[in-house]
Design an enzyme around this catalytic site. Structure first.
Site, PDB file in Angstrom:
ATOM      1  N   ASN A  69     -46.123 -39.860 -34.267  1.00  0.00           N
ATOM      2  CA  ASN A  69     -47.243 -38.759 -34.545  1.00  0.00           C
ATOM      3  C   ASN A  69     -47.980 -38.911 -35.548  1.00  0.00           C
ATOM      4  OD1 ASN A  69     -49.126 -36.840 -34.303  1.00  0.00           O
ATOM      5  ND2 ASN A  69     -47.848 -34.981 -34.611  1.00  0.00           N
ATOM      6  N   HIS A  83     -51.507 -35.508 -26.498  1.00  0.00           N
ATOM      7  CA  HIS A  83     -51.198 -36.066 -27.721  1.00  0.00           C
ATOM      8  C   HIS A  83     -50.049 -36.801 -27.397  1.00  0.00           C
ATOM      9  CE1 HIS A  83     -50.699 -35.420 -31.570  1.00  0.00           C
ATOM     10  NE2 HIS A  83     -49.815 -34.224 -31.954  1.00  0.00           N
ATOM     11  N   CYS A 132     -54.305 -31.958 -35.413  1.00  0.00           N
ATOM     12  CA  CYS A 132     -53.699 -32.875 -34.213  1.00  0.00           C
ATOM     13  C   CYS A 132     -54.630 -32.816 -32.878  1.00  0.00           C
ATOM     14  CB  CYS A 132     -52.319 -32.788 -33.598  1.00  0.00           C
ATOM     15  SG  CYS A 132     -51.139 -33.358 -35.271  1.00  0.00           S
TER      16      CYS A 132
HETATM   17  N1  ACO Z   1     -32.097 -36.715 -38.120  1.00  0.00           N
HETATM   18  C1  ACO Z   1     -31.149 -35.510 -37.380  1.00  0.00           C
HETATM   19  N2  ACO Z   1     -30.373 -34.409 -36.827  1.00  0.00           N
HETATM   20  C2  ACO Z   1     -31.741 -33.750 -36.931  1.00  0.00           C
HETATM   21  C3  ACO Z   1     -33.277 -34.489 -37.547  1.00  0.00           C
HETATM   22  C4  ACO Z   1     -32.807 -35.471 -38.231  1.00  0.00           C
HETATM   23  N3  ACO Z   1     -34.240 -36.285 -38.160  1.00  0.00           N
HETATM   24  N4  ACO Z   1     -34.518 -33.237 -37.955  1.00  0.00           N
HETATM   25  C5  ACO Z   1     -33.318 -32.441 -37.412  1.00  0.00           C
HETATM   26  N5  ACO Z   1     -31.817 -32.271 -36.974  1.00  0.00           N
HETATM   27  C6  ACO Z   1     -30.974 -31.579 -36.716  1.00  0.00           C
HETATM   28  C7  ACO Z   1     -31.595 -30.193 -37.345  1.00  0.00           C
HETATM   29  O1  ACO Z   1     -30.850 -30.000 -38.723  1.00  0.00           O
HETATM   30  C8  ACO Z   1     -30.484 -29.585 -36.586  1.00  0.00           C
HETATM   31  O2  ACO Z   1     -29.695 -29.330 -36.899  1.00  0.00           O
HETATM   32  P1  ACO Z   1     -28.614 -28.042 -37.228  1.00  0.00           P
HETATM   33  O3  ACO Z   1     -28.324 -27.766 -34.848  1.00  0.00           O
HETATM   34  O4  ACO Z   1     -27.572 -28.070 -37.502  1.00  0.00           O
HETATM   35  O5  ACO Z   1     -29.341 -26.591 -37.477  1.00  0.00           O
HETATM   36  C9  ACO Z   1     -30.300 -29.966 -35.074  1.00  0.00           C
HETATM   37  O6  ACO Z   1     -31.042 -31.181 -35.194  1.00  0.00           O
HETATM   38  C10 ACO Z   1     -31.523 -30.007 -34.120  1.00  0.00           C
HETATM   39  O7  ACO Z   1     -32.190 -29.304 -34.185  1.00  0.00           O
HETATM   40  P2  ACO Z   1     -33.901 -28.752 -33.234  1.00  0.00           P
HETATM   41  O8  ACO Z   1     -35.226 -27.971 -34.829  1.00  0.00           O
HETATM   42  O9  ACO Z   1     -33.278 -27.910 -32.824  1.00  0.00           O
HETATM   43  O10 ACO Z   1     -34.283 -30.150 -32.385  1.00  0.00           O
HETATM   44  P3  ACO Z   1     -35.647 -30.186 -31.603  1.00  0.00           P
HETATM   45  O11 ACO Z   1     -34.211 -30.309 -30.214  1.00  0.00           O
HETATM   46  O12 ACO Z   1     -36.223 -28.979 -31.695  1.00  0.00           O
HETATM   47  O13 ACO Z   1     -36.253 -31.595 -32.044  1.00  0.00           O
HETATM   48  C11 ACO Z   1     -38.096 -31.883 -32.741  1.00  0.00           C
HETATM   49  C12 ACO Z   1     -37.254 -31.260 -33.100  1.00  0.00           C
HETATM   50  C13 ACO Z   1     -38.221 -32.995 -32.793  1.00  0.00           C
HETATM   51  C14 ACO Z   1     -38.444 -31.583 -34.490  1.00  0.00           C
HETATM   52  C15 ACO Z   1     -39.410 -30.874 -31.871  1.00  0.00           C
HETATM   53  O14 ACO Z   1     -39.059 -29.355 -31.952  1.00  0.00           O
HETATM   54  C16 ACO Z   1     -40.218 -30.964 -31.931  1.00  0.00           C
HETATM   55  O15 ACO Z   1     -40.884 -32.343 -31.180  1.00  0.00           O
HETATM   56  N6  ACO Z   1     -41.338 -30.231 -32.167  1.00  0.00           N
HETATM   57  C17 ACO Z   1     -42.460 -30.647 -32.074  1.00  0.00           C
HETATM   58  C18 ACO Z   1     -43.767 -31.176 -33.260  1.00  0.00           C
HETATM   59  C19 ACO Z   1     -45.118 -30.954 -31.993  1.00  0.00           C
HETATM   60  O16 ACO Z   1     -45.240 -31.115 -31.035  1.00  0.00           O
HETATM   61  N7  ACO Z   1     -45.470 -31.110 -33.045  1.00  0.00           N
HETATM   62  C20 ACO Z   1     -47.370 -31.308 -32.249  1.00  0.00           C
HETATM   63  C21 ACO Z   1     -47.876 -30.475 -33.449  1.00  0.00           C
HETATM   64  S1  ACO Z   1     -47.913 -31.524 -34.811  1.00  0.00           S
HETATM   65  C22 ACO Z   1     -49.256 -31.348 -35.820  1.00  0.00           C
HETATM   66  O17 ACO Z   1     -50.269 -30.647 -35.714  1.00  0.00           O
HETATM   67  C23 ACO Z   1     -49.597 -32.548 -37.274  1.00  0.00           C
END
Ligand code: ACO
Length: 327
Positions: free
Chosen positions: A284, A254, A118
């Site tokens: 993304n 980003h 990214c």
């Molecule tokens: N729909 C519904 N529920 C979901 C989904 C979905 N699509 N995906 C995950 N969940 C659930 C999980 O299973 C978890 O359930 P549990 O509590 O029963 O285990 C719950 O939602 C919470 O999951 P978290 O991972 O704690 O959620 P979070 O608030 O962290 O959000 C996310 C997840 C959106 C992925 C976030 O962590 C994020 O954006 N991370 C960074 C991504 C990023 O910036 N990447 C940049 C680089 S990408 C690259 O280089 C290619």
């Protein structure tokens, strides 16, 4: 007698391209156990664009590149350097940059890919800027292009809701004035397995195994490092250039997650309307994300010549970086 003048690079044209097919959050509700409300609340994403079956990363790159070249009033033959940032190249080789060069009808300019996931566009911009600063070339086409849909497991709700396809491009030209004031790029390879695709060429050749050839991400851990790192790199850039956040006109971050974008904007004490947000429209798109956002804000007239813009990105590796640019 040749004069030893300072040479900088300046952005003289931008372009962007998103494939026609749109996949909304509601479409995803029918594919995995998720909801439009969850995706919007956790990420700010409403939809993503998906490349057609016969469209490749080079196809997307070509569309964005042609738009940027038009904006710069430069013919493809006049390009002196082509750098493509991508994690989803058309082939193992030749590079997507060479495939793009072939399509554009440019012969002889150096062309190569940069792989920093990214952060790829910031890395590519930094590389091209150095080429121009040293006087090696007088202009450069810098593209970020991805078909991430090809490395997504569409049955994995942890990743499939987050990504999309697209391309963005800029043309840089030598200038007596910056332009690109400064770039700062970093990496820390210790985070390999928080965000990766297990298969490749040398370690584990690509197989039919969906899990091996798809992206894996430990989302909440990536999230924490991303927020901290992006704030640090933004502060580093401003301090090294003796610039106060209030001097900035725009933050072009980003486009991974609206919550990460908001956190960085708050840290810099920027008004929400100074932060360019397009993640809602295309999710993304990895290396394409920063140039897509930049292109949108240039074309709708928000970013004007003379404005001071901070771009930043964070991605797999981990890699991260920033570019401070006078438009
Ligand atoms: N729909 C519904 N529920 C979901 C989904 C979905 N699509 N995906 C995950 N969940 C659930 C999980 O299973 C978890 O359930 P549990 O509590 O029963 O285990 C719950 O939602 C919470 O999951 P978290 O991972 O704690 O959620 P979070 O608030 O962290 O959000 C996310 C997840 C959106 C992925 C976030 O962590 C994020 O954006 N991370 C960074 C991504 C990023 O910036 N990447 C940049 C680089 S990408 C690259 O280089 C290619």
């Amino acid at each position: 007698m040749s004069q030893n003048k300072h040479q900088f690079s300046r952005i003289i044209g931008t372009g962007g391209y998103l494939p026609e097919k749109v996949l909304t959050n509601h479409d995803l509700e029918k594919m995995v156990d998720t909801s439009d409300a969850w995706i919007r609340e956790r990420t700010g994403i409403e939809q993503r664009h998906i490349a057609a079956e016969n469209q490749t990363t080079a196809d997307l790159a070509e569309q964005a590149a042609r738009q940027a070249l038009n904006a710069a009033s430069l013919t493809p033959e006049a390009i002196e350097l082509i750098v493509v940032a991508t994690t989803t190249p058309d082939k193992i080789f030749p590079s997507t940059a060479c495939l793009l060069q072939q399509r554009l009808g440019n012969h002889g300019a150096p062309a190569f890919d940069v792989q920093a996931v990214c952060s790829g566009f910031i890395y590519a911009l930094s590389v091209a800027d150095q080429f121009i600063r040293t006087g090696a070339v007088n202009n450069a086409l810098v593209v970020g292009a991805e078909t991430l849909s090809r490395i997504i497991d569409w049955s994995d709700r942890n990743t499939c809701v987050l990504f999309g396809d697209g391309a963005g491009a800029v043309v840089l030209a030598a200038s007596d004035e910056p332009g690109v004031i400064n770039t700062h790029i970093h990496a820390d390879g210790q985070y390999e397995t928080l965000l990766h695709v297990p298969s490749g060429v040398s370690k584990k050749p690509v197989t039919d195994s969906l899990s091996e050839r798809s992206m894996h991400m430990r989302g909440s851990e990536v999230f924490k490092v991303a927020v901290n790192t992006l704030s640090q790199v933004a502060t580093e850039t401003l301090e090294k250039n003796h610039i106060h956040p209030s001097d900035l006109d725009w933050l072009v971050p980003h486009q991974a997650n609206k919550r990460i974008i908001d956190a960085t904007g708050r840290k810099l004490k920027l008004k929400p309307e100074q932060v360019v947000v397009t993640v809602n429209k295309h999710a993304n798109t990895s290396a394409a994300s920063v140039p897509l956002a930049l292109n949108e804000a240039v074309r709708d007239g928000r970013i004007q010549p003379g404005h001071l813009v901070l771009m930043e990105a964070f991605g797999g590796g981990f890699t991260w970086g920033s570019a401070l640019v006078r438009m």
